[in-house]
Scaffold this active site. Sequence first.
Site, PDB file in Angstrom:
ATOM      1  N   CYS A 115       0.803  -1.224   0.000  1.00  0.00           N
ATOM      2  CA  CYS A 115       0.000   0.000   0.000  1.00  0.00           C
ATOM      3  C   CYS A 115       0.839   1.279   0.000  1.00  0.00           C
ATOM      4  CB  CYS A 115      -0.957   0.006   1.192  1.00  0.00           C
ATOM      5  SG  CYS A 115      -2.035  -1.430   1.252  1.00  0.00           S
ATOM      6  N   HIS A 248      -3.313   7.049   1.984  1.00  0.00           N
ATOM      7  CA  HIS A 248      -3.733   5.726   1.525  1.00  0.00           C
ATOM      8  C   HIS A 248      -5.121   5.451   2.070  1.00  0.00           C
ATOM      9  CE1 HIS A 248      -4.146   1.525   0.889  1.00  0.00           C
ATOM     10  NE2 HIS A 248      -3.883   1.188   2.149  1.00  0.00           N
ATOM     11  N   ASN A 278     -10.211  -0.374  -0.362  1.00  0.00           N
ATOM     12  CA  ASN A 278      -8.756  -0.297  -0.257  1.00  0.00           C
ATOM     13  C   ASN A 278      -8.169  -0.900  -1.526  1.00  0.00           C
ATOM     14  OD1 ASN A 278      -6.031  -0.646   0.287  1.00  0.00           O
ATOM     15  ND2 ASN A 278      -6.339  -1.415   2.362  1.00  0.00           N
TER      16      ASN A 278
END
EC number: 2.3.1.180
Length: 321
Positions: A115, A248, A278
């Site tokens: 990520c 993020h 996500n």
Amino acid sequence: MIYARIAGTGSFLPGEPVSNDDLVARGIETSDEWIVSRSGIRSRHLAAADVGASDLAVVAAQRAIEAAACTAEDIDLIIVATSTPDFIFPSTAALVQSKLGIRNGGAVFDVQAVCSGFVYGLSVAEKFIRSGSHKRALVIGAEVFSRILDWSDRATCVLFGDGAGAVVLEASERPGILASALHADGSHHAILCVPGGVAAGQITGDPFLRMDGQAVFKFAVKVLGEVAHEVLEQAGERADSIDWLIPHQANIRIIQATAKRLGIPMEKVITTLDHHGNTSAASIPLALDEAVRAGKVRAGQRLMVEGVGGGFTWGAALIDF
């Protein structure tokens, strides 16, 4: 002095949105209320079985190139951040280069920092440009995380989505990326990982994403706050100089806690996880491009981007857009 500035952004999401209720209809034992209350996610996009990370990346790249008012052949460096590549090799970046029809012999490679991957890729590309070795880089985050999810594990499968985001970074006489910082601590690898591997043509171990949610939350909030302050100090700036925080997009509670630590109101935070989920390395450039095209992020504004991911890896960059 040579600086690196973002000249254009682009993104791509596959298919139609898949809502929380759609997941329930597919047989996952969960509910819209359960997912929203724990993550803030209401829907996500899932790629078809024949669509790879490179396919998503190419569309995002084409849109970024168009926004930058350049041509694909002007790109002399491609960095793709992904944890879900099309192949073991060649790199997804090589496939993107081929699909874009680029034949100029520029460097291409993938970055695997989960990520945090886009922030890693952005920081690396900026250093290539500032060295004078390259003039125009394509930095892409692209993921098909749906391929590594255990759809019987409701604690993880409902959180992730697929997509790609891209930026064109080019040499400039004006400052663009003001400061960046990258970090990692591999001793925390077990709290977020896909512990499988490939040997003799077979998958060994567990091929699905596994996560200790509470441990990830505590670690993420701590390091995101620290790295943001580190980058501000490096640039000689204060948090109140930031027009937009683009973190993020993992969990709304992590985002809120990080913003609070920086003293940044949520009105100045770009959030897209409610309709993207996500998307790992794709989440920051997806959010950036959506904000640019919506007219929120404008030329002359100051941005802070930051991410944390499995590894554990984390990083941030302060940007004059």
